[in-house]
Design an enzyme around this catalytic site. Structure first.
Site, mmCIF file in Angstrom:
data_model
loop_
_atom_site.group_PDB
_atom_site.id
_atom_site.type_symbol
_atom_site.label_atom_id
_atom_site.label_comp_id
_atom_site.label_asym_id
_atom_site.label_seq_id
_atom_site.Cartn_x
_atom_site.Cartn_y
_atom_site.Cartn_z
ATOM 1 N N SER A 653 0.840 -1.192 0.000
ATOM 2 C CA SER A 653 0.000 0.000 0.000
ATOM 3 C C SER A 653 0.886 1.257 0.000
ATOM 4 O O SER A 653 1.633 1.493 -0.948
ATOM 5 C CB SER A 653 -0.962 -0.041 1.190
ATOM 6 O OG SER A 653 -1.985 0.909 1.046
ATOM 7 N N ASP A 726 -8.889 -4.526 -6.173
ATOM 8 C CA ASP A 726 -8.526 -3.671 -5.038
ATOM 9 C C ASP A 726 -9.599 -2.596 -4.842
ATOM 10 O O ASP A 726 -9.842 -1.782 -5.731
ATOM 11 C CB ASP A 726 -7.173 -3.024 -5.320
ATOM 12 C CG ASP A 726 -6.574 -2.346 -4.096
ATOM 13 O OD1 ASP A 726 -7.348 -1.959 -3.196
ATOM 14 O OD2 ASP A 726 -5.345 -2.207 -4.045
ATOM 15 N N HIS A 760 -7.394 -5.455 -1.630
ATOM 16 C CA HIS A 760 -6.187 -4.729 -1.236
ATOM 17 C C HIS A 760 -5.209 -5.645 -0.494
ATOM 18 O O HIS A 760 -3.995 -5.546 -0.663
ATOM 19 C CB HIS A 760 -6.578 -3.544 -0.361
ATOM 20 C CG HIS A 760 -5.464 -2.576 -0.122
ATOM 21 N ND1 HIS A 760 -4.795 -1.941 -1.142
ATOM 22 C CD2 HIS A 760 -4.889 -2.133 1.032
ATOM 23 C CE1 HIS A 760 -3.858 -1.149 -0.639
ATOM 24 N NE2 HIS A 760 -3.890 -1.251 0.674
#
Length: 803
Positions: A653, A726, A760
């Site tokens: 991330s 995601d 994610h």
């Protein structure tokens, strides 16, 4: 040629990591533990193995900012337990509850009297309600597969434990609406002069058909399902977002969504109607009808206008409270007062509980004349906590403490609660005005969790108990008003977390005996290390060395796994918040699994981005980023742990964003691994991470921080991994796709891996195994077994950001 073959795009399916890593992925974890409200019983919830890719392939509908399973009517890919056991606290072994073979259960909750447990069970065609008799362990099915959990837990216990109030799918809804294959016209959107900024949201409504599906999925009725077998309809079908029973069980608080809907913001911003229903006659009172909140300013701390939060005081039979913005919800506006908290007994008059100078943070109710509340402000990282007297208009607030909420050394702890007169959590009082606090206990001496007694009259705390020695032990429950009996969770580098009953806060009785599920890690060495940035700032990280490591064997290939944070104060940025005495066993796609293949890992190296006073942290992002990373690498090399020619950087991330930037702006690393990242900040123009300015307010900062801008400088191999679905704000899969295209166009050594069906974070066993295989193969090729750097190529000094 051999390297190219080893890393060629695969066409035959998922790869698996080496056996030592695969064994840990497939190992059975200890169960989760839940203690009953009366402190007499424990529930053991069996954790599932990693999901299969086939489970991730279950149907998913993306509407209103949510991913929903249309069959089960719950959030897609929800976490579910696979078994349930019960035991008296401190006695015997858990007895398994007989539930259907292959069961997947969730929404587990104790009844207020601790005699029952309720849970939802996933069946082929939906969610059904079960309850368990704690005394006998017998499980009973209480409903058909009809629960609706799209907006949260589908059921709530009645205060007398005689049954549950549940959101159920109306039988008359029929099949999910089908989209027309023939367009009926163009999509048209317009804005007529209103300012409606929005962050980068995903899975939004996109068509009239999406609106129909959204309503079909969220529509629920409310039924009272009694344990005696009776059942009655309480509320007719609507888009029910929240339901909450009054503590005395006589009234129902309902929040329902309604149109007009938006294609630009998620369902949490849709029009919302709050109503109070009286169960005696099913009469309703309108409390508030909030309009579409598509105009909330992007400044951190901004909220929707109107009464944004309703709830019940847990210490009173039927008293509502709510929070309302006094500054129009705009954190960027000048205002003396930001929020107000009001209360109103059902059938009585409303009164002001408290007005805040900062944004309302939360409230913990105690009794008629005691509550604790907090307020906070993002731009200064300030938190204030207050003692309130709800019996007095305005609350007669008394300040308990004011602190930088990022400074872990100043954290006084959080209040301990207990079931109150109506079975709901209220402050646990010691005596008089004294309550209890528990916290992590970060300090210059180390991280040692604690139990304190706080005198609300004087604001003075007394330490009653603290973790000690080479263990990490934290308080789970306080079982009596004198805090003589407490339940703790203790672990050490060699001992898995287990639960203990402490009598007189000293004598231990073991409540669990969980064993090490990954003994291959028993020999891993863990250490919290400290080092200094060139400007004198003290930094830290957690260093892991592989099993069998001997310094005589020389330096190791090393991975730094990073995730920077922004601060407004240097002292707060330098605090050590990790304990060396926790039990470290990785799961999922953790970088720590690479230890089993001979890598050293510096996990979570502090790389603070600081902006003191009026300065914004990100205006000197690159300089501070490289400076923090260089301090960590220099320390590891000087200590002899790390080969300076064999260092990699990686992150997930915002850590992926960090990885690409460090490769662009330094030569500290031989390769990088960037997972689920964002690389072009013009695609997140209304703020990202801790940046609250817009692209147009801080254009230079957005451009300078974007590794996409500097892709031509990335001359080290970079592996990009991204979940194909995601849903995280800002990290669209297109971020990795476009970054790879840019890298490829500039002749970089790069690889892009897109994981089907993954969000994610990666959840399927196949995806996790393949991710670890990709990471290990990449590092083996471009770090561990890489030839020496070209003659004369040395790590560069940090770049200096433009003034």
């Amino acid at each position: 040629m051999l390297l190219a073959l080893a890393l060629s795009a695969f066409a035959g399916g998922y790869e698996n990591p080496p056996a030592a890593i695969a064994d840990i992925l497939d190992a059975e974890r200890p169960p989760a533990v839940s203690i009953s409200p009366d402190g007499a019983s424990m529930a053991m919830l069996d954790r599932p193995q990693l999901q299969s890719i086939a489970e991730l392939a279950d149907p998913v509908v993306r509407v209103g900012g949510m991913q929903l399973n249309p069959t089960l009517r719950e959030r897609a890919r929800s976490y579910r337990y696979t078994g349930l056991g019960l035991k008296p606290l401190g006695k015997g072994e858990p007895s398994p509850v007989a539930i259907p073979e292959g069961a997947r259960i969730a929404h587990v909750s104790w009844s207020p009297d601790s005699a029952k447990i309720a849970f939802s069970l996933a069946e082929d065609d939906g969610l059904s309600l079960y309850t368990v008799d704690v005394a006998t362990g017998a499980a009973t099915r209480r409903s058909e597969a009809e629960l609706n959990a799209t907006t949260g837990a589908p059921c709530a216990w009645l205060p007398d434990s005689s049954g549950l109030m549940c959101k159920v799918v109306p039988g008359e809804l029929g099949a999910m609406p089908e989209a027309s294959k023939v367009p009926t016209g163009p999509r048209i959107d317009e804005n007529l002069g209103r300012k409606t900024p929005a962050r980068t949201y995903t899975n939004l409504l996109d068509s009239p058909h999406d609106e129909e599906v959204f309503q079909w999925l969220l529509t629920s009725a409310v039924d009272r399902i009694s344990l005696d077998g009776t059942r009655d309809r309480v509320a007719e079908p609507a888009l029910i977002d929240e339901l909450s029973l009054s503590p005395d069980g006589e009234h129902l608080l309902l929040a329902t969504l309604h149109g007009p809907f938006s294609y630009h913001v998620p369902a949490s911003r849709f029009p919302l109607r709050w109503e109070l229903m009286h169960l005696s006659d099913k009469g309703r009172e309108l409390l508030a009808d909030l309009p579409l909140a598509d105009d909330v300013p992007v400044a951190f701390g901004s909220v929707r206008k109107g009464a944004r939060t309703y709830g019940w005081r847990p210490d009173q039979a039927a008293t509502l409270y709510w929070v309302e913005a006094l500054d129009g919800g705009d954190a960027g506006a000048e205002a003396e007062w930001r929020d107000a908290v009001y209360q109103q007994p059902v059938g009585g008059d409303s009164s002001l509980v408290w007005k805040t100078n900062l944004r309302f943070g939360g409230i913990t109710w105690g009794d008629a004349d005691t509550a604790m509340a907090s307020e906070w402000w993002w731009s200064t990282r300030t938190e204030k906590s207050w003692r309130l007297d709800p019996s007095v208009e305005g609350g007669a607030p008394k300040l308990l403490w004011e602190r930088d909420y990022q400074d872990a050394y100043l954290d006084p702890g959080s209040p301990v609660t207990e079931p109150g007169p109506y079975g709901r959590g209220v402050l646990r009082f010691a005596q008089g005005d004294q309550i209890y606090l528990t916290g992590d206990g970060a300090s210059p001496e180390g991280v040692y969790p604690f139990l304190d007694r706080l005198d609300l009259a004087t604001g003075k705390s007394t330490r009653l108990w603290r973790s000690s020695g080479e263990t990490y032990e934290s308080v789970v429950e306080v079982l009596d008003d004198a805090a003589k009996q407490i339940v703790t969770r203790r672990q050490s580098p060699s001992e898995p977390p287990n639960y203990l009953l402490k009598k007189n806060r000293r004598r231990d009785t073991a409540l669990t005996s969980f064993e090490d599920w990954a003994p291959a890690f028993a020999d891993v060495k863990k250490e919290v290390v400290s080092y200094t940035r060139t400007d004198g700032l003290e930094l830290s990280g957690t260093l892991y060395l592989p099993p069998g490591y001997d310094p005589a064997d020389g330096p190791l290939p090393t991975v730094l796994w990073a995730y920077p944070r922004e601060f407004k104060d240097k002292k707060a940025a330098s605090r050590i918040t990790e304990s060396p005495y926790t039990f470290s066993r990785p799961g999922g796609s953790s970088v720590l699994l690479l230890l089993l293949e001979g890598y050293a890992v510096l996990d979570g190296p502090k790389i603070p981005i600081i902006g003191e006073g009026d300065a914004e942290p990100n205006d000197s992002y690159v300089e501070q980023l490289v400076g923090g990373a260089k301090a960590a690498v220099d320390y590891l090399v000087e200590r002899g742990v790390t080969d300076p020619d064999k260092v990699a950087i990686g992150g997930h991330s915002y850590g992926a964003f960090t990885t690409a930037n460090l490769l662009a702006h330094s030569d500290l690393f031989r390769a990088g691994i960037a997972r689920s990242g964002a690389y072009n900040r013009s695609l997140t123009p209304f703020g990202f991470q801790a940046e609250q300015r817009t692209y147009w307010e801080a254009t230079d900062t957005y451009i300078e921080m974007s590794p996409f801008t500097h892709v031509a400088k990335i001359d080290e191999p970079i592996l990009l991994i991204h979940g194909a679905e995601d849903s995280n704000s800002g990290t669209y899969p297109v971020q990795s796709e476009r970054m790879f295209e840019a890298l490829k166009g500039h002749g970089a050594t790069a690889r892009w891996v897109e994981l089907p069906l993954e969000d994610h974070g990666y959840r399927a066993r196949e995806s996790v195994g393949h991710t670890l295989w990709e990471m290990l193969t990449w590092l083996d090729t471009y770090v561990k077994n890489a030839p020496p750097r070209s003659s004369g190529e040395e790590p560069a000094e940090p770049e200096t950001a433009d003034e």
